[in-house]
Design a protein around this motif. Structure first.
Motif, PDB file in Angstrom:
ATOM      1  N   GLY A 273      47.583  -5.854 -14.335  1.00  0.00           N
ATOM      2  CA  GLY A 273      48.336  -4.368 -14.282  1.00  0.00           C
ATOM      3  C   GLY A 273      49.084  -4.591 -13.093  1.00  0.00           C
ATOM      4  O   GLY A 273      50.106  -3.287 -13.607  1.00  0.00           O
ATOM      5  N   LYS A 276      51.974  -4.044 -16.083  1.00  0.00           N
ATOM      6  CA  LYS A 276      51.659  -2.816 -16.748  1.00  0.00           C
ATOM      7  C   LYS A 276      52.539  -2.083 -15.671  1.00  0.00           C
ATOM      8  O   LYS A 276      53.056  -0.637 -16.070  1.00  0.00           O
ATOM      9  CB  LYS A 276      50.379  -2.567 -17.479  1.00  0.00           C
ATOM     10  CG  LYS A 276      50.160  -3.830 -18.210  1.00  0.00           C
ATOM     11  CD  LYS A 276      48.270  -3.120 -18.374  1.00  0.00           C
ATOM     12  CE  LYS A 276      47.718  -4.187 -19.825  1.00  0.00           C
ATOM     13  NZ  LYS A 276      46.674  -3.463 -20.594  1.00  0.00           N
ATOM     14  N   TRP A 277      52.072  -2.068 -14.374  1.00  0.00           N
ATOM     15  CA  TRP A 277      53.062  -0.780 -13.857  1.00  0.00           C
ATOM     16  C   TRP A 277      54.448  -1.120 -14.024  1.00  0.00           C
ATOM     17  O   TRP A 277      55.283  -0.257 -14.256  1.00  0.00           O
ATOM     18  CB  TRP A 277      52.091  -0.896 -12.505  1.00  0.00           C
ATOM     19  CG  TRP A 277      53.087   0.219 -11.308  1.00  0.00           C
ATOM     20  CD1 TRP A 277      53.379   1.064 -11.927  1.00  0.00           C
ATOM     21  CD2 TRP A 277      52.922   0.114  -9.763  1.00  0.00           C
ATOM     22  NE1 TRP A 277      53.528   2.605 -10.285  1.00  0.00           N
ATOM     23  CE2 TRP A 277      52.878   1.094  -9.726  1.00  0.00           C
ATOM     24  CE3 TRP A 277      52.341  -1.014  -9.202  1.00  0.00           C
ATOM     25  CZ2 TRP A 277      53.185   1.128  -8.472  1.00  0.00           C
ATOM     26  CZ3 TRP A 277      52.338  -1.047  -8.000  1.00  0.00           C
ATOM     27  CH2 TRP A 277      52.360   0.132  -7.449  1.00  0.00           C
ATOM     28  N   LEU A 282      51.728   2.032 -17.409  1.00  0.00           N
ATOM     29  CA  LEU A 282      50.845   2.711 -16.123  1.00  0.00           C
ATOM     30  C   LEU A 282      51.603   3.837 -15.166  1.00  0.00           C
ATOM     31  O   LEU A 282      52.739   3.715 -14.335  1.00  0.00           O
ATOM     32  CB  LEU A 282      50.522   1.765 -15.103  1.00  0.00           C
ATOM     33  CG  LEU A 282      48.843   0.617 -15.569  1.00  0.00           C
ATOM     34  CD1 LEU A 282      48.313  -0.466 -14.402  1.00  0.00           C
ATOM     35  CD2 LEU A 282      47.783   1.203 -16.901  1.00  0.00           C
ATOM     36  N   GLN A 286      47.483   6.110 -12.252  1.00  0.00           N
ATOM     37  CA  GLN A 286      46.566   5.351 -12.684  1.00  0.00           C
ATOM     38  C   GLN A 286      46.845   4.006 -11.716  1.00  0.00           C
ATOM     39  O   GLN A 286      45.993   2.997 -11.811  1.00  0.00           O
ATOM     40  CB  GLN A 286      47.382   4.790 -13.667  1.00  0.00           C
ATOM     41  CG  GLN A 286      46.963   5.584 -15.321  1.00  0.00           C
ATOM     42  CD  GLN A 286      47.901   5.819 -16.303  1.00  0.00           C
ATOM     43  OE1 GLN A 286      48.633   5.482 -16.116  1.00  0.00           O
ATOM     44  NE2 GLN A 286      47.424   7.255 -16.850  1.00  0.00           N
ATOM     45  N   ARG A 316      43.481   2.093 -13.322  1.00  0.00           N
ATOM     46  CA  ARG A 316      43.631   1.204 -13.557  1.00  0.00           C
ATOM     47  C   ARG A 316      44.056  -0.023 -12.907  1.00  0.00           C
ATOM     48  O   ARG A 316      44.228  -1.149 -13.161  1.00  0.00           O
ATOM     49  CB  ARG A 316      44.503   0.372 -15.559  1.00  0.00           C
ATOM     50  CG  ARG A 316      44.228   1.586 -16.333  1.00  0.00           C
ATOM     51  CD  ARG A 316      42.418   1.220 -16.647  1.00  0.00           C
ATOM     52  NE  ARG A 316      42.258   1.973 -17.658  1.00  0.00           N
ATOM     53  CZ  ARG A 316      42.098   1.930 -19.196  1.00  0.00           C
ATOM     54  NH1 ARG A 316      42.408   0.660 -19.586  1.00  0.00           N
ATOM     55  NH2 ARG A 316      41.772   2.564 -19.648  1.00  0.00           N
ATOM     56  N   GLU A 331      42.120  -5.026 -10.168  1.00  0.00           N
ATOM     57  CA  GLU A 331      41.507  -4.631 -11.329  1.00  0.00           C
ATOM     58  C   GLU A 331      40.932  -4.771 -11.330  1.00  0.00           C
ATOM     59  O   GLU A 331      39.921  -6.005 -11.323  1.00  0.00           O
ATOM     60  CB  GLU A 331      43.098  -4.917 -12.189  1.00  0.00           C
ATOM     61  CG  GLU A 331      42.922  -6.371 -11.803  1.00  0.00           C
ATOM     62  CD  GLU A 331      44.696  -6.750 -12.883  1.00  0.00           C
ATOM     63  OE1 GLU A 331      45.332  -6.233 -12.948  1.00  0.00           O
ATOM     64  OE2 GLU A 331      44.517  -7.889 -13.749  1.00  0.00           O
TER      65      GLU A 331
END
Length: 426
Positions: A273, A276-277, A282, A286, A316, A331
């Protein structure tokens, strides 16, 4: 031992045996759920990428592929739009290819594009443009001395020869990513040399600058997810594996199966995660930033689950800032999307360091069951295969004091989690 990706080049409860607690008394899942809407409102972090990314977003540092994400490194393409990638197939005068470009393309696409489509929740498209014919290199494959720790001079000669040879047929100005795919059966080709090469002095061609290329020397068929791993470097993601200094030992001690940047063979290879941030997949709503001391309640959707109807995502990722350049990330990982083959499901905890360079442990998974292992027949590192917390388990992170309790998992797969930050974090 499975082959490891080549690093890119610049130029109160009762204690269980595993260490988690199963409290004799704990609040019911219903009690957690009833407070969820209120709790989540105060836990949201700032924007995914940018100067206002919020107090839990570590600042980017000078470390190679720093996992600070308050700003984006503009020398890399950010995968928040469609990016076009050219695949150039290179043959050599000392070998006649045994497979064609179409077969080699199918080794990697659409699989790699599908990986990123799922990982980004459909927010990024990697569009491949494979060439249909071989491009002849001017020298034999053996002349380049291709290998894992490649001589810089011969690597540079290889890159310039490849770009020069392809220039008549390829308009490089059209593409964001360049994959140079060598004939896998040529005698001088070594599959361990697959890597991303960052060029200190970009190659200027077709009125554009090529700053980095992905050199692909994979066998046919290739290693699983290998191109997803290498493409991650193109987006400024670091290597998460640990390369033993003496050439001995296990490479997967930092993250095990839990991210493709650790091992392309992982059972749960979806990007963390935190990644992804950083990449912009994200958004503010999220990511839950847990700051104030005391307990906070949140609902964590499985990281790899697709968006619900309408394309919306819930929380997430949860983050606890632990220092100027460190954080804990929390996560939920479940058997869906890129993680469909996961060994275990549950709530995963890991440490993030923004000053650790690629390959130096920028992320380390926290093992909530340090005395047990799982999936010896499939996992790349069984000691971390059962790292996540399950329902009813509580774990206090060593050295940090942050306490994570998993209260429930709904029928929809959402995990009810309580994160307690110690008063010294205030």
């Amino acid at each position: 031992m499975s082959r490891i990706p080549e690093p890119e080049v610049h130029v109160r409860g009762q204690q269980t045996p595993g260490g988690v607690e199963r409290p004799t008394l704990r609040a019911s899942a219903a009690a957690f759920t009833s407070l969820m809407a209120l709790a989540a409102t105060g836990l949201v972090a700032g924007p995914a990428v940018g100067a206002t990314a919020g107090p839990c977003a570590l600042p980017r540092t000078a470390a190679h592929h720093s996992l600070g994400l308050d700003t984006w490194n503009g020398s890399y393409p950010q995968p928040t739009r469609t990016l076009d990638a050219v695949m150039i197939f290179l043959s050599f005068p000392d070998s006649t290819p045994l497979v064609g470009p179409a077969d080699l393309t199918a080794d990697h696409f659409p699989g790699t594009s599908d990986f990123f489509r799922r990982a980004s929740y459909g927010r990024f498209t990697l569009r491949a443009h494979p060439q249909r014919e071989w491009i002849a290199m001017p020298r034999p494959s053996t002349a380049y001395d291709i290998k894992r720790d490649w001589d810089a001079g011969r690597r540079t000669a290889y890159l310039h020869d490849a770009i020069d040879a392809a220039n008549e047929k390829v308009d490089f100005a059209r593409f964001d990513i360049v994959y140079l795919v060598a004939d896998p059966d040529a005698p001088g080709v070594d599959s361990d040399a697959t890597k991303v090469v960052n060029l200190d002095h970009p190659i200027e061609v077709d009125d554009t600058e090529i700053k980095r290329v992905v050199t692909v020397f994979e066998r046919h068929p290739p290693d699983r997810n290998v191109l997803a791993h290498e493409t991650g470097h193109v987006f400024d993601l670091p290597d998460l594996y640990h390369r033993p200094t003496d050439g001995k030992g296990d490479w997967d001690t930092h993250v095990g199966d839990w991210d493709v940047m650790g091992s392309q063979f992982g059972l749960a290879p979806d990007l963390f995660g935190w990644h992804k941030w950083k990449l912009g997949w994200l958004e503010r709503k999220q990511v839950a930033c847990v700051q104030k001391p005391g307990g906070r309640l949140l609902s964590l959707e499985p990281l790899s689950a697709p968006p619900v109807a309408g394309g919306t995502l819930g929380i997430r990722l949860a983050v606890v800032r632990t220092g100027p350049g460190t954080a804990l990330a929390i996560e939920a990982r479940g058997a869906t999307g890129n993680d469909e083959d996961t060994c275990t499901e549950g709530v995963l905890i890991y440490r993030v360091r923004n000053e650790a360079a690629s390959g130096d442990g920028p992320i380390e998974v926290v093992d909530a069951h340090p005395r047990t292992e799982a999936c010896w027949d499939r996992s790349v590192f069984p000691p971390l295969a059962d790292a996540p917390l399950g329902v009813g388990e509580t774990f206090t992170v060593p050295g940090e004091g942050t306490r994570v309790e998993v209260a429930d998992r709904t029928r929809a797969g959402v995990w009810t989690v309580k994160v307690t930050v110690p008063a010294r974090r205030a």
